[in-house]
Design an enzyme around this catalytic site. Structure first.
Site, PDB file in Angstrom:
ATOM      1  N   GLU A  85      20.792  28.170  -6.339  1.00  0.00           N
ATOM      2  CA  GLU A  85      19.118  28.525  -6.494  1.00  0.00           C
ATOM      3  C   GLU A  85      18.636  27.302  -6.102  1.00  0.00           C
ATOM      4  O   GLU A  85      18.867  26.181  -7.054  1.00  0.00           O
ATOM      5  CB  GLU A  85      18.863  29.233  -7.594  1.00  0.00           C
ATOM      6  N   TYR A 136      -7.205  49.191  -7.783  1.00  0.00           N
ATOM      7  CA  TYR A 136      -7.452  48.760  -6.441  1.00  0.00           C
ATOM      8  C   TYR A 136      -8.991  48.491  -6.232  1.00  0.00           C
ATOM      9  O   TYR A 136      -9.659  49.296  -6.851  1.00  0.00           O
ATOM     10  CB  TYR A 136      -7.101  49.907  -5.147  1.00  0.00           C
TER      11      TYR A 136
END
Length: 543
Positions: free
Chosen positions: A40, A224
């Site tokens: 990683e 939203y």
């Protein structure tokens, strides 16, 4: 300074990427006794509190891995567990439209698990701890920069990000779980097919006192926002004192070329956007961070190149609406892990690995399209898009995707990619249905019988299938094959629903793969169940 690679020569599976999908792959490989090494580039996990929506199927996989409860508890610390998905002009204003009335409405009939939100910094340590307990390793600050393959494995060139020092690692197989800008995909020369970039967006991470604004309102999971200033969505933490705001467009959305929020990410501008979305002009706001991201809907042309595989964002990119990206990547990992394990252990033929692309790429393409549909109809109506699929039911996407490959002994020739999970009735290629049974007086889901071995699960008069399974298991070296007869050996079906739920008569049986998908079934008893089951397994294992 100790070299973290000094004692590493060769590993069965090398993972290029130790984030969400890489760690999930390590966990699923560990379930099958396969060691892995993840490299990683970051020196620590995800630091921004990115929240992700995890679906029922993903929680079922975590359940089988023994971490469902830890994930659920961490989610409860961070977020409201149930809530609606709504549309508002501002957070302080009223609801304009309801999209989904409750996050987990209808899930109880389909799964023993519930959907939840959890941040990546909250989830990744749980995944890593589970993988490392089983022998997986994660090397931070190390990146794959080159690879070569031969008949016996993969040689990866890895670089220490801090020192620039390079060395080579060898693995039997390599999985590219290194995200949207995958170096592995680049090295393999695999291109994307799709729409490319169609929106430049930002996500603002912030603290602000929002609790008084939502007090007394119904719980909301995703909010939203559409008003004259911006279009985007909120996700708030449990105490409504922090969260993130994803901003897709700003200003006049009739001119999308001038509506990118990424052109100005100065702190004053970010505060201005948060206030506009909240609806309080003088709201105290502290900005914790901002990320730029591009809305895309692309699928790699292939998910496999020899001994190298792509999973997660390395294989497919989609808008965030519905949270499908991370879930799809985790399901990629789960599909691949058991196949790698059986091939590495000599139980299955190498061609079984070809079914990874055959099964996962059509599912990914369907899911990408459904995420695009949600994006252009909820977040980016300004695009005026007409090239989207009809909206499929969320549960069809989460649980109802179907596999077609030589590792599935299909019963029909229809090219369906999905169907309602309540309509599959154990059809080969579908996820084995959830049904509550009773084991020694305690409730147990059929889902809890699957996850590591192949399983023969038979209806009450199908004891002959259990005998056949024991015989076949003795003849295939290394094969883990369990057998359960519903209605016997302490496994009860008081409502008598099992046979119908799996499309069987009272003497039938289903063969369920380690990933919980039905590979084959016999509606009833046959003259030679040993031969029938052995033949099915030989074909599924591609021996």
């Amino acid at each position: 300074m100790t070299d973290p690679l000094q004692d590493v020569d060769e590993v069965p599976v090398l993972l290029a990427g130790g984030g969400l999908v890489g760690l999930s792959t390590a966990v699923f490989l560990a379930q099958h006794g396969v060691a892995s090494l993840a490299v990683e580039p970051l020196s620590s996990g995800s630091q921004l509190p990115r929240a992700a929506f995890f679906h029922m199927r993903t929680l079922e996989l975590f359940r089988a891995a023994g971490i469902e409860e830890a994930v659920r508890l961490q989610s409860l610390r961070e977020f409201e567990p149930e809530g609606a998905i709504v549309m508002v002009h501002t957070l302080a204003g009223g609801e304009v439209a309801g999209i989904i009335p409750s996050l987990n409405e209808g899930v109880n009939a389909l799964s023993p698990c519930r959907q939840l939100f959890i941040t990546q910094p909250g989830l990744e340590p749980i995944l890593r701890a589970r993988a490392e307990r089983a022998g997986a390793r994660v090397l931070e600050g190390t990146a794959v920069v080159g690879l070569a393959q031969d008949a016996g494995g993969v040689v990866a060139t890895v670089r220490d990000v801090a020192t620039g020092r390079e060395r080579q690692l060898r693995a039997k197989y390599l999985v590219g779980t290194d995200g949207a800008r995958s170096k592995v995909r680049e090295l393999l020369g695999i291109e994307f097919d799709g729409r490319g970039v169609f929106s430049n967006s930002i996500t603002i991470y912030f603290h602000a006192p929002m609790a008084p604004l939502i007090a007394g309102k119904k719980p909301m999971s995703v909010i939203y926002v559409k008003n004259a200033e911006l279009s985007g969505f909120f996700r708030l933490d449990r105490d409504a004192g922090s969260g993130f705001l994803a901003v897709n467009t700003v200003g006049d959305t009739s001119r999308p070329e001038a509506a990118s929020p990424a052109s100005d990410v100065s702190e004053p501008r970010l505060i201005e956007l948060v206030r506009a979305a909240v609806g309080v002009p003088d709201l105290p706001v502290t900005i914790d961070g901002v990320t730029r991201w591009r809305a895309t809907s692309d699928v790699a042309r292939r998910f496999r190149d020899g001994r190298v595989f792509l999973a997660g964002d390395a294989a497919h990119l989609m808008p965030p609406n519905g949270g499908y990206g991370g879930n799809t990547g985790i399901h990629d990992a789960h599909n691949l892990a058991w196949k790698l394990a059986l091939v590495l252990n000599g139980v299955a033929g190498p061609e079984l690995l070809s079914t990874y692309d055959q099964e996962r790429r059509p599912v990914a393409a369907f899911t990408v399209e459904q995420a695009y549909t949600r994006y252009v109809t909820r977040s980016a109506t300004y695009l005026g898009a007409k090239d989207y699929q009809p909206l499929a039911n969320d549960f069809n996407i989460e649980l109802g995707y179907l596999y077609r490959s030589p590792a599935i002994l299909s019963e029909d020739d229809r090219d369906r990619v999905h169907e309602g999970p309540h309509l599959s009735f154990g059809r080969p290629g579908s996820r084995a249905p959830h049904l509550w049974l009773e084991q020694d007086g305690q409730p147990i889901s059929t889902i809890d019988r699957f996850g590591r071995a192949f399983v023969v699960i038979a209806a009450p008069d199908g004891a002959g299938w259990a005998d056949a399974a024991r015989s076949v298991a003795r003849d295939i070296a290394g094969l883990e094959l369990e057998a359960h007869v519903v209605g016997r050996d302490g496994l009860s079906d008081h409502e008598g629903q099992f046979a119908a739920a799996y499309g069987l008569t009272s003497s039938g049986a289903a063969l369920v793969r380690p990933d919980g998908f039905v590979a084959w079934r016999a509606a009833g008893m046959v003259d030679d169940p040993v031969h029938a089951l052995a033949s099915a397994l030989t074909r599924v294992l591609m021996r």
